[in-house]
Design a protein around this motif. Sequence first.
Motif, mmCIF file in Angstrom:
data_model
loop_
_atom_site.group_PDB
_atom_site.id
_atom_site.type_symbol
_atom_site.label_atom_id
_atom_site.label_comp_id
_atom_site.label_asym_id
_atom_site.label_seq_id
_atom_site.Cartn_x
_atom_site.Cartn_y
_atom_site.Cartn_z
ATOM 1 N N TYR A 24 0.546 -1.083 0.085
ATOM 2 C CA TYR A 24 -0.116 0.032 -0.059
ATOM 3 C C TYR A 24 0.739 1.430 0.072
ATOM 4 C CZ TYR A 24 -2.911 3.780 1.932
ATOM 5 O OH TYR A 24 -3.588 4.869 2.104
ATOM 6 N N LEU A 25 1.996 1.218 0.934
ATOM 7 C CA LEU A 25 2.839 2.380 0.894
ATOM 8 C C LEU A 25 3.745 2.568 -0.382
ATOM 9 C CD1 LEU A 25 4.181 2.332 4.594
ATOM 10 C CD2 LEU A 25 2.218 3.487 3.729
ATOM 11 N N GLU A 26 3.503 1.573 -1.376
ATOM 12 C CA GLU A 26 4.519 1.766 -2.499
ATOM 13 C C GLU A 26 3.910 2.071 -3.740
ATOM 14 O OE1 GLU A 26 8.039 -0.105 -3.443
ATOM 15 O OE2 GLU A 26 7.991 1.608 -2.103
ATOM 16 N N LYS A 27 2.297 2.663 -3.388
ATOM 17 C CA LYS A 27 1.477 2.928 -4.484
ATOM 18 C C LYS A 27 2.010 4.241 -5.304
ATOM 19 C CE LYS A 27 -1.808 5.536 -1.557
ATOM 20 N NZ LYS A 27 -0.883 5.342 -0.331
ATOM 21 N N GLU A 28 2.700 5.186 -4.594
ATOM 22 C CA GLU A 28 2.808 6.405 -5.257
ATOM 23 C C GLU A 28 4.132 6.269 -6.202
ATOM 24 O OE1 GLU A 28 3.512 10.076 -2.922
ATOM 25 O OE2 GLU A 28 1.506 9.677 -2.184
ATOM 26 N N ASN A 29 4.955 5.283 -6.015
ATOM 27 C CA ASN A 29 6.227 4.789 -6.871
ATOM 28 C C ASN A 29 5.804 4.301 -7.993
ATOM 29 O OD1 ASN A 29 7.676 5.934 -5.168
ATOM 30 N ND2 ASN A 29 8.174 3.858 -4.116
ATOM 31 N N LEU A 32 6.983 5.490 -11.856
ATOM 32 C CA LEU A 32 8.148 6.780 -11.430
ATOM 33 C C LEU A 32 9.366 6.069 -11.874
ATOM 34 C CD1 LEU A 32 6.943 8.382 -8.371
ATOM 35 C CD2 LEU A 32 6.211 9.361 -10.729
ATOM 36 N N GLU A 33 10.238 6.934 -12.504
ATOM 37 C CA GLU A 33 11.700 6.532 -12.862
ATOM 38 C C GLU A 33 12.426 6.264 -11.171
ATOM 39 O OE1 GLU A 33 13.150 5.862 -15.397
ATOM 40 O OE2 GLU A 33 11.367 6.643 -16.588
ATOM 41 N N GLN A 34 13.346 5.612 -11.367
ATOM 42 C CA GLN A 34 13.994 5.374 -9.846
ATOM 43 C C GLN A 34 14.419 6.684 -9.410
ATOM 44 O OE1 GLN A 34 14.180 2.318 -8.643
ATOM 45 N NE2 GLN A 34 15.644 2.662 -6.919
ATOM 46 N N SER A 35 15.029 7.628 -9.771
ATOM 47 C CA SER A 35 15.508 8.998 -9.223
ATOM 48 C C SER A 35 14.011 9.638 -8.667
ATOM 49 C CB SER A 35 16.084 9.850 -10.338
ATOM 50 O OG SER A 35 15.101 9.901 -11.520
ATOM 51 N N GLU A 36 12.949 9.275 -9.281
ATOM 52 C CA GLU A 36 11.887 10.206 -8.625
ATOM 53 C C GLU A 36 11.067 9.425 -7.507
ATOM 54 O OE1 GLU A 36 9.577 10.084 -12.457
ATOM 55 O OE2 GLU A 36 10.167 12.122 -12.974
ATOM 56 N N MET A 37 11.470 8.169 -7.118
ATOM 57 C CA MET A 37 10.948 7.567 -5.930
ATOM 58 C C MET A 37 10.966 8.020 -4.804
ATOM 59 S SD MET A 37 10.873 3.744 -7.694
ATOM 60 C CE MET A 37 10.205 3.157 -9.146
ATOM 61 N N GLU A 38 9.982 7.737 -3.964
ATOM 62 C CA GLU A 38 10.367 7.942 -2.535
ATOM 63 C C GLU A 38 10.680 6.522 -1.818
ATOM 64 O OE1 GLU A 38 10.992 10.453 -0.709
ATOM 65 O OE2 GLU A 38 10.147 12.295 -1.384
ATOM 66 N N HIS A 39 11.932 6.142 -1.431
ATOM 67 C CA HIS A 39 12.061 5.031 -0.661
ATOM 68 C C HIS A 39 12.000 4.993 0.923
ATOM 69 C CE1 HIS A 39 13.923 3.767 -4.604
ATOM 70 N NE2 HIS A 39 14.264 5.193 -4.546
ATOM 71 N N PHE A 40 11.833 3.620 1.292
ATOM 72 C CA PHE A 40 11.805 3.531 2.716
ATOM 73 C C PHE A 40 13.266 4.025 3.180
ATOM 74 C CE2 PHE A 40 8.254 0.750 1.533
ATOM 75 C CZ PHE A 40 7.396 0.853 2.601
ATOM 76 N N PHE A 41 13.127 4.198 4.769
ATOM 77 C CA PHE A 41 14.333 4.821 5.196
ATOM 78 C C PHE A 41 14.217 4.529 6.868
ATOM 79 C CE2 PHE A 41 11.561 8.635 5.415
ATOM 80 C CZ PHE A 41 11.885 8.867 6.636
ATOM 81 N N ASN A 42 15.447 4.335 7.555
ATOM 82 C CA ASN A 42 15.184 4.434 8.790
ATOM 83 C C ASN A 42 16.251 5.285 9.603
ATOM 84 O OD1 ASN A 42 17.747 2.783 8.446
ATOM 85 N ND2 ASN A 42 16.910 0.920 8.774
ATOM 86 N N TYR A 125 10.831 1.263 9.804
ATOM 87 C CA TYR A 125 11.139 1.724 8.441
ATOM 88 C C TYR A 125 10.022 2.835 8.024
ATOM 89 C CZ TYR A 125 14.021 -2.320 8.575
ATOM 90 O OH TYR A 125 14.654 -3.334 8.704
ATOM 91 N N ALA A 126 10.316 4.052 7.552
ATOM 92 C CA ALA A 126 9.553 5.134 7.130
ATOM 93 C C ALA A 126 9.536 5.328 5.714
ATOM 94 C CB ALA A 126 10.045 6.298 8.209
ATOM 95 N N LYS A 127 8.538 6.242 5.273
ATOM 96 C CA LYS A 127 8.454 6.417 4.054
ATOM 97 C C LYS A 127 7.477 7.745 3.678
ATOM 98 C CE LYS A 127 7.245 4.275 -0.512
ATOM 99 N NZ LYS A 127 6.531 5.268 -1.072
ATOM 100 N N ILE A 128 7.923 8.572 3.031
ATOM 101 C CA ILE A 128 7.014 9.878 2.941
ATOM 102 C C ILE A 128 6.172 9.712 1.783
ATOM 103 C CG2 ILE A 128 7.575 12.423 2.356
ATOM 104 C CD1 ILE A 128 10.160 12.045 3.694
#
Length: 342
Positions: A24-29, A32-42, A125-128
């Motif tokens: 569900y949290l990956e829906k915005e990606n 999109l191109e790799q450079s435009e994606m918002e990735h998970f981070f910690n 793990y967080a995602k914007i």
Amino acid sequence: MYISITAQKLGETYTQSSAGFVDYLEKENQGLEQSEMEHFFNQDSDEISAAEVVKEIDGNTAKLKKKEPKFYSITINPSKRELQHLKNSSEDLKRYTRAVMQDYVSSFNRQINSRPITVDDIKYYAKIEHQRTFKGSDKQVQENQPYASKILQHKHEIRKIEREGAEGNVTKLQQQINHLEKTAPHQINGKRIVQGMKKEGNQSHIHIIMSRKDKSNSYSLSPGSKYKSSETVLNGKKVRRGFDRDAFFEKAEKRFDKTFGYKRNYAESYQSKKDFIKNPKRYFSALLGLPTNERAVAFKILAKSGVPIANIPTTQVQLALKVVRRLKKGIDIAVKSSSIGI
């Protein structure tokens, strides 16, 4: 700022895998191109894959029963005023997330190996995300619903005429549909707001998926604990337990203000929410006691949230409970939209 903490459920049982939530949290990606994606981070890493998040969260559930949450979802929703204050939405929100997670762990009344919990002890793990869509429960969708129902009825009538040769004027029905589309009370760029439509403006917010267990997979850390601070005996040893939500919300708000130099108005503060709930008289008195400029800003904030500003009392006598009750619904919405809550 509005922060929610929820245990992930699927019906009456707790979700056994984080895969669905991560998808569900990956829906915005999507697309999109790799450079435009918002990735998970910690706390330490960027560009963490969704597969790694699922593997780490699902593999960190030792001794948890099916009736116990395996992970929690924390959502951080800055207000429009707060987002406007940020210079770089993604980078600033990422920095804020890493800082606020330190406040999160410090709100636990727990110890690991006889020492306070640190951010290095937790697995998160967080995602914007930068978009939001209208839900069926949103006011705009609900108030448009009578128009939607009538439109659907006319479309059924048109299909029946075309399919079965029933009596009716297709052109007239289509004209009625067009009229309903244009006169629905809530529109975006001339289109009727419906469930699933993207909301306008900066909608950036943060999703955090938090393992119930610590990194060692040995200690259970529940922000949903009903205890604020207490002790119990486990295996013959005294164990501290509890999570101070109130303290966490206050720290999170102060962290934002300090990190970004944000001057918070009383009307958008966590304190105002507490005052409103516990002592409405104090809430109104505090609003009216603000300096002229700050009071004007406070009323503007409330007005944008749908509060009937003209009815806000201007004297102590008018602070009668019947007035408070009459305003409660509108101001409750405003307080919720501009404060932190669970």
